[in-house]
Design an enzyme around this catalytic site. Sequence first.
Site, PDB file in Angstrom:
ATOM      1  N   GLU A 245       2.513   1.793  -3.544  1.00  0.00           N
ATOM      2  CA  GLU A 245       1.342   2.065  -4.581  1.00  0.00           C
ATOM      3  C   GLU A 245       0.738   3.448  -4.565  1.00  0.00           C
ATOM      4  O   GLU A 245       0.755   4.144  -5.382  1.00  0.00           O
ATOM      5  CB  GLU A 245       0.137   1.159  -4.373  1.00  0.00           C
ATOM      6  CG  GLU A 245       0.129  -0.180  -4.885  1.00  0.00           C
ATOM      7  CD  GLU A 245      -1.202  -1.174  -4.489  1.00  0.00           C
ATOM      8  OE1 GLU A 245      -1.084  -2.259  -4.826  1.00  0.00           O
ATOM      9  OE2 GLU A 245      -2.175  -0.772  -4.103  1.00  0.00           O
ATOM     10  N   GLU A 246       0.621   3.955  -3.035  1.00  0.00           N
ATOM     11  CA  GLU A 246       0.187   5.243  -2.904  1.00  0.00           C
ATOM     12  C   GLU A 246       1.405   6.426  -2.847  1.00  0.00           C
ATOM     13  O   GLU A 246       0.971   7.702  -3.268  1.00  0.00           O
ATOM     14  CB  GLU A 246      -0.602   5.306  -1.506  1.00  0.00           C
ATOM     15  CG  GLU A 246      -1.661   4.597  -1.356  1.00  0.00           C
ATOM     16  CD  GLU A 246      -2.362   4.456  -0.124  1.00  0.00           C
ATOM     17  OE1 GLU A 246      -3.504   4.299   0.121  1.00  0.00           O
ATOM     18  OE2 GLU A 246      -2.016   5.514   0.769  1.00  0.00           O
TER      19      GLU A 246
ATOM     20  N   GLU B  58       0.872  -1.209   0.021  1.00  0.00           N
ATOM     21  CA  GLU B  58      -0.032   0.047  -0.137  1.00  0.00           C
ATOM     22  C   GLU B  58       0.876   1.089  -0.068  1.00  0.00           C
ATOM     23  O   GLU B  58       0.644   2.229  -0.748  1.00  0.00           O
ATOM     24  CB  GLU B  58      -0.994  -0.113   1.203  1.00  0.00           C
ATOM     25  CG  GLU B  58      -2.147  -0.952   0.958  1.00  0.00           C
ATOM     26  CD  GLU B  58      -3.213  -0.397   0.179  1.00  0.00           C
ATOM     27  OE1 GLU B  58      -3.056   0.740  -0.462  1.00  0.00           O
ATOM     28  OE2 GLU B  58      -4.108  -1.138  -0.172  1.00  0.00           O
TER      29      GLU B  58
END
Length: 399
Positions: free
Chosen positions: A276-277, A273
């Site tokens: 990805e962010e 995460e």
Amino acid sequence: MACVTTATFASRLLYRAQSCALRRVSHQSVVSHASLIVHRRVPHATSIVSRVASSPRGRASTSAAFRFSTTRLPWRAGKHTNTKRARSTLIPHAVEQSGATETSSICTEAESRPDTMDTTLLHSLDRYGGVIVDPLCLEKFDTAAEVLFVEKLTHSLTTWKANGIRGVWLEIPTGSAHLIGPAVQQCGFTFHHAEKTHVMVTHWLSENELNGLPPNASHQVGIGAFVVNGDGKVLLVQEKRGPAASASRPDFWKLPTGLVEQGEDVPDAAVREVFEETGVKCEFHSILGIRHGHNAPFGKSDMFFLVSLRIADGKTHHAIAVQESEIAKAEWRDRNDAFESQHIAKGSHMDHLYGLCRMHLGGTYRGMGLQNLPAGFGRDGTVVTYSNADAEGVMASNL
């Protein structure tokens, strides 16, 4: 950001058996993928959060802020990500290979009536007296053969019940979706869960005991990632959508968050995460806290893991690359932009979790580490085990 609901046992009930491995029960007993939970109620999971010693709520210095990521810990902090391991689901495979020798009492009883059991839908047996229908055997029942399907299924139910079968799992693939109505409306099946590839329906046959089939998955699992650079700045984001969207709360900076995907370990989800962010590559350090709540979307419960990560490969700084589809902004910011945000209610669970982050920065709280340990019970593979034990060798057999 992940959008998949991951609940503990949904993925465990997918019986992906190949037709070559399935045999009629009169020839070979096979073991269910859900054999440890089928026909048995599963107790609610409990979460454990390390006890925290009280400490002054002061700002840690830059050196103290970075100290937690360089301190050598007795457990395997930071060694989980990108480390391949033999996975174990804690549940035996859906179907044993043809060389299986283990049989159950229900199989012995069934084999005594091969003339009737051979006329049922192709299926396997589980260890708790249930039947799992082979989804591949449904392919021959096209839309013109629905009546034949109902007759065959009705006959199978009658035969299984006469042979002492307690419950039936029927997975109906998307290609056979026209059989869902007949199974439910005419044969008494009830919905259990649905996935992208199939619908699972069940039928409890025993009249002498209450339905013991385990319910559908009850939880979704989320993560929040706490990452600090060498200057003591915390990685924070502003989201584009949702209740934390920057459009409605322009001063709301928060930790990167997301949902754990099916088959994914919590540390891996946190690392994924964050990358990805924000584009920041990290590795696992420890679990700082766990929140357990209810009334999540679609009536599910929710577990949230606060995960401490550190920048990968021993680096102390990392450039940010924002995921424009999900994130409005991502920056290395002062910790108090999150810890003392006006959007975090004092005394709330998030206030407590941020308190753990503050103590972690100050070096007074380390959180829980992990170990990849053998699954045991005669099964191959390892499972991730979290604790704040001081040594990897803490085993009941050694104490």
